[in-house]
Write a protein that holds these residues in place. Structure first.
Motif, PDB file in Angstrom:
ATOM      1  N   LEU A   1       0.641  -1.205  -0.019  1.00  0.00           N
ATOM      2  CA  LEU A   1       0.012  -0.111  -0.053  1.00  0.00           C
ATOM      3  C   LEU A   1       0.893   1.331  -0.043  1.00  0.00           C
ATOM      4  CD1 LEU A   1      -2.493  -1.267   2.880  1.00  0.00           C
ATOM      5  CD2 LEU A   1      -2.876  -1.141   0.138  1.00  0.00           C
ATOM      6  N   VAL A   2       0.217   2.322  -0.665  1.00  0.00           N
ATOM      7  CA  VAL A   2       1.162   3.669  -0.937  1.00  0.00           C
ATOM      8  C   VAL A   2       0.460   4.616   0.193  1.00  0.00           C
ATOM      9  CG1 VAL A   2       1.873   5.469  -2.210  1.00  0.00           C
ATOM     10  CG2 VAL A   2       1.720   3.142  -3.092  1.00  0.00           C
ATOM     11  N   ASP A   3       1.398   5.084   1.031  1.00  0.00           N
ATOM     12  CA  ASP A   3       0.953   6.122   1.926  1.00  0.00           C
ATOM     13  C   ASP A   3       1.126   7.379   1.196  1.00  0.00           C
ATOM     14  OD1 ASP A   3       0.210   7.614   4.131  1.00  0.00           O
ATOM     15  OD2 ASP A   3       1.728   7.319   5.341  1.00  0.00           O
ATOM     16  N   ILE A   4      -0.015   8.165   0.792  1.00  0.00           N
ATOM     17  CA  ILE A   4       0.188   9.401   0.156  1.00  0.00           C
ATOM     18  C   ILE A   4       0.646  10.470   0.920  1.00  0.00           C
ATOM     19  CG2 ILE A   4      -1.267  11.114  -1.162  1.00  0.00           C
ATOM     20  CD1 ILE A   4      -2.968   8.965  -1.750  1.00  0.00           C
TER      21      ILE A   4
ATOM     22  N   ARG B   1       5.345  13.893   1.845  1.00  0.00           N
ATOM     23  CA  ARG B   1       6.516  14.505   2.766  1.00  0.00           C
ATOM     24  C   ARG B   1       7.892  14.369   1.972  1.00  0.00           C
ATOM     25  NH1 ARG B   1      10.213  12.973   6.471  1.00  0.00           N
ATOM     26  NH2 ARG B   1       9.734  10.820   6.058  1.00  0.00           N
ATOM     27  N   LEU B   2       8.010  13.172   1.441  1.00  0.00           N
ATOM     28  CA  LEU B   2       9.518  12.818   0.889  1.00  0.00           C
ATOM     29  C   LEU B   2       9.777  13.748  -0.171  1.00  0.00           C
ATOM     30  CD1 LEU B   2       9.160   8.938   1.041  1.00  0.00           C
ATOM     31  CD2 LEU B   2      10.650  10.437   2.553  1.00  0.00           C
ATOM     32  N   ASN B   3       8.764  14.105  -0.769  1.00  0.00           N
ATOM     33  CA  ASN B   3       8.761  15.053  -2.122  1.00  0.00           C
ATOM     34  C   ASN B   3       9.341  16.478  -1.698  1.00  0.00           C
ATOM     35  OD1 ASN B   3       8.391  13.039  -4.303  1.00  0.00           O
ATOM     36  ND2 ASN B   3       6.222  13.662  -4.159  1.00  0.00           N
ATOM     37  N   ASP B   4       8.702  16.875  -0.570  1.00  0.00           N
ATOM     38  CA  ASP B   4       8.941  18.099   0.132  1.00  0.00           C
ATOM     39  C   ASP B   4      10.324  18.189   0.534  1.00  0.00           C
ATOM     40  OD1 ASP B   4       6.411  19.045  -0.595  1.00  0.00           O
ATOM     41  OD2 ASP B   4       5.744  18.660   1.751  1.00  0.00           O
ATOM     42  N   VAL B   5      10.825  17.231   1.131  1.00  0.00           N
ATOM     43  CA  VAL B   5      12.363  16.706   1.715  1.00  0.00           C
ATOM     44  C   VAL B   5      13.150  16.896   0.586  1.00  0.00           C
ATOM     45  CG1 VAL B   5      13.862  15.515   2.950  1.00  0.00           C
ATOM     46  CG2 VAL B   5      11.684  15.806   3.822  1.00  0.00           C
TER      47      VAL B   5
END
Length: 108
Positions: free
Chosen positions: A69-72, A77-81
């Motif tokens: 499952l993917v946690d949106i 958050r990872l893209n922002d980091v």
């Protein structure tokens, strides 16, 4: 018309307070009794806010590893980091050896 002496009224009030279990306050000072008699707000606030989720996406992935499952929220958050790191606003790199640390540089 006759008037009743104040001492009789005060004595009557004192007896009434002892019978009905209220506070006798002849000087009319503020006691906060209004707030103490009011119903508590805590239980209503607990019912208003939703309970924390029992199962999150990460917990479900640990229980059922084949589902993937993917946690949106985590992806965002990872893209922002990553975007902050590209702009130079990310967290500083951690020193792997004592020579790389800032303290070692200051001592020299």
């Amino acid at each position: 018309m006759t008037t009743i002496p104040r001492s009789y009224v005060r004595a009557l009030t004192r007896i009434r307070c002892s019978i009905f279990q209220t506070t006798f306050n002849p000087s009319s000072q503020r006691t906060g009794a209004k707030y103490l008699r009011a119903p508590l707000r805590g239980p209503a606030m607990v019912q208003y806010y939703p309970k924390p989720e029992a199962f999150s996406v990460t917990k479900l992935n640990k229980i059922y590893p084949g589902w993937n499952l993917v946690d949106i929220d985590e992806v965002v958050r990872l893209n922002d980091v990553e975007s902050k790191k590209k702009r130079g606003k990310g967290a500083p790199k951690k020193a792997k050896t004592p020579a790389e640390s800032r303290r070692a540089r200051k001592k020299r």
